[in-house]
Design a protein around this motif. Structure first.
Motif, PDB file in Angstrom:
ATOM      1  N   CYS A   1       3.896  32.657  -3.557  1.00 23.66           N
ATOM      2  CA  CYS A   1       2.993  33.092  -2.500  1.00 23.66           C
ATOM      3  C   CYS A   1       2.304  34.403  -2.880  1.00 23.66           C
ATOM      4  N   HIS A   2       0.978  34.417  -2.758  1.00 23.69           N
ATOM      5  CA  HIS A   2       0.212  35.637  -3.030  1.00 23.69           C
ATOM      6  C   HIS A   2      -0.558  36.091  -1.799  1.00 23.69           C
ATOM      7  N   LEU A   3      -0.218  35.505  -0.646  1.00 17.63           N
ATOM      8  CA  LEU A   3      -0.757  35.909   0.662  1.00 17.63           C
ATOM      9  C   LEU A   3      -2.252  35.661   0.812  1.00 17.63           C
ATOM     10  N   CYS A   4      -2.847  34.939  -0.133  1.00 13.73           N
ATOM     11  CA  CYS A   4      -4.267  34.551  -0.017  1.00 13.73           C
ATOM     12  C   CYS A   4      -5.155  35.746   0.337  1.00 13.73           C
ATOM     13  N   ALA A   5      -4.891  36.868  -0.338  1.00 15.17           N
ATOM     14  CA  ALA A   5      -5.682  38.096  -0.148  1.00 15.17           C
ATOM     15  C   ALA A   5      -5.682  38.579   1.297  1.00 15.17           C
ATOM     16  N   GLY A   6      -4.625  38.274   2.028  1.00 18.09           N
ATOM     17  CA  GLY A   6      -4.505  38.771   3.391  1.00 18.09           C
ATOM     18  C   GLY A   6      -4.940  37.800   4.464  1.00 18.09           C
ATOM     19  N   ASN A   7      -5.310  36.588   4.073  1.00 22.61           N
ATOM     20  CA  ASN A   7      -5.724  35.574   5.044  1.00 22.61           C
ATOM     21  C   ASN A   7      -5.081  34.241   4.663  1.00 22.61           C
ATOM     22  N   PRO A   8      -3.752  34.128   4.819  1.00 25.96           N
ATOM     23  CA  PRO A   8      -3.014  32.970   4.307  1.00 25.96           C
ATOM     24  C   PRO A   8      -3.521  31.631   4.848  1.00 25.96           C
ATOM     25  N   GLU A   9      -3.731  30.695   3.945  1.00 25.02           N
ATOM     26  CA  GLU A   9      -4.215  29.372   4.316  1.00 25.02           C
ATOM     27  C   GLU A   9      -3.207  28.626   5.185  1.00 25.02           C
ATOM     28  N   CYS A  10      -1.918  28.816   4.920  1.00 25.84           N
ATOM     29  CA  CYS A  10      -0.890  28.119   5.697  1.00 25.84           C
ATOM     30  C   CYS A  10      -0.935  28.533   7.162  1.00 25.84           C
ATOM     31  N   VAL A  11      -1.170  29.819   7.410  1.00 34.17           N
ATOM     32  CA  VAL A  11      -1.244  30.318   8.782  1.00 34.17           C
ATOM     33  C   VAL A  11      -2.437  29.704   9.501  1.00 34.17           C
ATOM     34  N   GLN A  12      -3.570  29.648   8.807  1.00 33.52           N
ATOM     35  CA  GLN A  12      -4.767  29.079   9.404  1.00 33.52           C
ATOM     36  C   GLN A  12      -4.596  27.598   9.718  1.00 33.52           C
ATOM     37  N   ALA A  13      -3.840  26.894   8.879  1.00 33.65           N
ATOM     38  CA  ALA A  13      -3.721  25.445   9.026  1.00 33.65           C
ATOM     39  C   ALA A  13      -2.726  25.024  10.093  1.00 33.65           C
TER      40      ALA A  13
END
Length: 252
Positions: A198-210
């Motif tokens: 996990c690299h946290l998607c530059a502060g906007n994690p895709e998993c959280v959005q999904a």
């Protein structure tokens, strides 16, 4: 060691440049092996392995700043749709392959994090209390287990959120980082023969959005490593290198 395992750690051509790989490729005989694995032999092997690992890491900077954020999960909200896993791999690899996801739901789907033996009757999971547990990377503080264990310095702290990220240019696919994480949060791309995490998607994690039910949140970083029990026992030969131990006084 079979041929596939030898391919994962590198061939003889890499041995001279990497003491850890050199140790793996050192030829031995059955008699030597039996002597090593006699009384106290296992300890000697472990110490020798750790010594070579420490030598490979000498001089490398191991102190790292804390991450800025963290993905946390609420198992009571999770419905087990596993969209988070799909979003993770589609964003990072361009393919739907939940087994590679940096968030782990599938392994807890049936029996929870306690596994089959302990979770069948009373544990979490579809066959236990129906609570599906999502495992997420802790973005560990110094000393970061996967980072300090990597013999090639392939796990780096990357801005803008100071996530611990695998550099594919440095990763040789030895999978030591997988064994070093007490929570088993490092994944492995079998096709590319590279570790991922996990690299946290530059502060906007895709998993959280999904997540359709709000079971995942991205929050300011907190240390959860002492609150969440380890899932796996880290092998004794993957010990904290001397250069990492020397820096612990800086922050502890």
């Amino acid at each position: 060691m079979n041929d596939r395992e030898r391919e994962q750690v590198g061939g003889p051509d890499k041995a001279s440049a990497n003491p850890l790989v050199s140790l793996v490729w050192t030829p031995t005989t059955r008699r030597k092996f039996l002597k090593l694995t006699g009384v106290g032999g296992a300890s000697l092997v472990a110490l020798g392995y750790a010594g070579n690992l420490a030598s490979a890491l000498q001089g490398r900077q191991v102190y790292t700043a804390n991450a800025d954020g963290l993905v946390v999960a609420d198992p009571t909200r999770c419905v087990g749709c596993r969209r988070c896993e799909l979003a993770c791999t589609e964003f990072n690899e361009g393919k739907a392959q939940p087994s590679m996801a940096r968030i782990k739901v599938a392994r807890n789907w049936n029996f929870g994090p306690e596994g089959l033996a302990a979770g069948f009757y009373a544990g979490a999971g579809r066959f236990g209390n129906h609570v599906v547990v999502q495992d997420t990377c802790k973005q560990c503080p110094h000393p970061v287990p996967c980072q300090t264990a990597c013999p090639n310095g392939a796990i780096e702290v990357v801005t803008p959120v100071n996530a611990r990220v695998v550099n594919p240019e440095k990763c040789v696919g030895c999978r030591i980082c997988q064994r070093a994480c007490p929570w088993g949060m490092t994944s492995f791309d079998e096709e590319a023969q590279k570790a991922t995490k996990c690299h946290l998607c530059a502060g906007n994690p895709e998993c959280v959005q999904a997540c359709p039910v709000g079971a995942l949140q991205y929050i300011p970083w907190v240390d959860t490593t002492e609150d969440e029990p380890a899932r796996f026992v880290v092998p004794g030969y993957i010990s904290l290198p001397a250069d990492a131990q020397a820096t612990c006084a800086q922050c502890h």
